[in-house]
Write a protein that holds these residues in place. Sequence first.
Motif, mmCIF file in Angstrom:
data_model
loop_
_atom_site.group_PDB
_atom_site.id
_atom_site.type_symbol
_atom_site.label_atom_id
_atom_site.label_comp_id
_atom_site.label_asym_id
_atom_site.label_seq_id
_atom_site.Cartn_x
_atom_site.Cartn_y
_atom_site.Cartn_z
ATOM 1 N N MET A 1 0.910 -1.256 0.277
ATOM 2 C CA MET A 1 0.470 -0.443 -0.270
ATOM 3 C C MET A 1 1.153 1.366 0.422
ATOM 4 S SD MET A 1 -3.901 0.776 2.373
ATOM 5 C CE MET A 1 -4.464 1.327 1.125
ATOM 6 N N LYS A 2 0.950 2.216 -0.694
ATOM 7 C CA LYS A 2 1.152 3.499 -0.413
ATOM 8 C C LYS A 2 0.586 4.460 -0.424
ATOM 9 C CE LYS A 2 4.352 1.585 -3.291
ATOM 10 N NZ LYS A 2 5.774 1.413 -2.173
ATOM 11 N N LEU A 3 0.386 5.982 -0.360
ATOM 12 C CA LEU A 3 -0.065 6.798 0.536
ATOM 13 C C LEU A 3 0.721 8.007 -0.262
ATOM 14 C CD1 LEU A 3 -1.947 8.563 2.489
ATOM 15 C CD2 LEU A 3 0.659 9.204 3.924
ATOM 16 N N VAL A 4 -0.107 8.405 -1.248
ATOM 17 C CA VAL A 4 0.112 9.788 -2.076
ATOM 18 C C VAL A 4 -0.515 10.695 -1.411
ATOM 19 C CG1 VAL A 4 0.155 10.456 -4.830
ATOM 20 C CG2 VAL A 4 -0.039 7.732 -4.670
ATOM 21 N N VAL A 5 0.848 11.773 -1.692
ATOM 22 C CA VAL A 5 0.877 13.084 -0.773
ATOM 23 C C VAL A 5 1.026 13.959 -2.349
ATOM 24 C CG1 VAL A 5 1.268 15.018 0.418
ATOM 25 C CG2 VAL A 5 0.819 12.566 1.668
ATOM 26 N N VAL A 103 3.597 2.562 3.257
ATOM 27 C CA VAL A 103 2.638 2.877 3.991
ATOM 28 C C VAL A 103 2.270 0.962 4.759
ATOM 29 C CG1 VAL A 103 0.002 2.057 4.999
ATOM 30 C CG2 VAL A 103 0.688 4.009 3.161
ATOM 31 N N GLU A 104 3.411 0.784 6.159
ATOM 32 C CA GLU A 104 2.899 -0.207 6.716
ATOM 33 C C GLU A 104 1.708 -0.979 6.958
ATOM 34 O OE1 GLU A 104 4.901 -2.057 11.036
ATOM 35 O OE2 GLU A 104 6.052 -0.166 10.263
ATOM 36 N N ARG A 105 0.574 0.141 7.824
ATOM 37 C CA ARG A 105 -0.399 -0.874 8.357
ATOM 38 C C ARG A 105 -1.750 0.214 8.238
ATOM 39 N NH1 ARG A 105 -1.758 -2.717 14.221
ATOM 40 N NH2 ARG A 105 -3.502 -3.066 13.984
ATOM 41 N N PHE A 106 -2.239 -0.014 7.664
ATOM 42 C CA PHE A 106 -3.960 1.330 7.465
ATOM 43 C C PHE A 106 -5.072 0.198 8.163
ATOM 44 C CE2 PHE A 106 -7.656 1.704 5.050
ATOM 45 C CZ PHE A 106 -7.561 2.958 5.023
ATOM 46 N N GLU A 107 -6.058 1.239 8.619
ATOM 47 C CA GLU A 107 -6.778 0.847 9.665
ATOM 48 C C GLU A 107 -8.057 1.488 9.232
ATOM 49 O OE1 GLU A 107 -6.915 -2.179 11.658
ATOM 50 O OE2 GLU A 107 -4.744 -2.429 11.341
ATOM 51 N N HIS A 108 -9.087 0.897 8.809
ATOM 52 C CA HIS A 108 -10.172 1.912 8.620
ATOM 53 C C HIS A 108 -11.638 1.409 9.870
ATOM 54 C CE1 HIS A 108 -13.108 4.367 6.617
ATOM 55 N NE2 HIS A 108 -13.910 3.836 6.740
#
Length: 109
Positions: A1-5, A103-108
């Motif tokens: 997963m990636k975070l695009v800023v 992104v190491e971890r994503f929680e929703h």
Amino acid sequence: MKLVVAIVQDKDSNRLSNALIKAGFRATKLASTGGFLKAGNTTFMIGIEDERTQEVMQVIKANCKVRDQLVTPVSPMGGTTDSYIPFPVEVQVGGAAVFVLPVERFEHF
């Protein structure tokens, strides 16, 4: 997963937001201010799967344009300002500054 800023000029903000929605990307918009021109920007934070990184980059590139703008430089801080006459200078503004972060971890919740 990636975070695009993606940091874009306010003039491109609505167009990019609509294009991201149309392409199926969810984004968080933050109001921001540029340091050089002290002008309004919008920062988009987009969480995506690794394989969709190029797709979101294409959407950003297609909707954020570089343009020329006349800017009057600020007066010098030191010394005398009696002989200082600010002349407008043409600079390129707009486009997008984009950072892609792992992104190491994503929680929703």
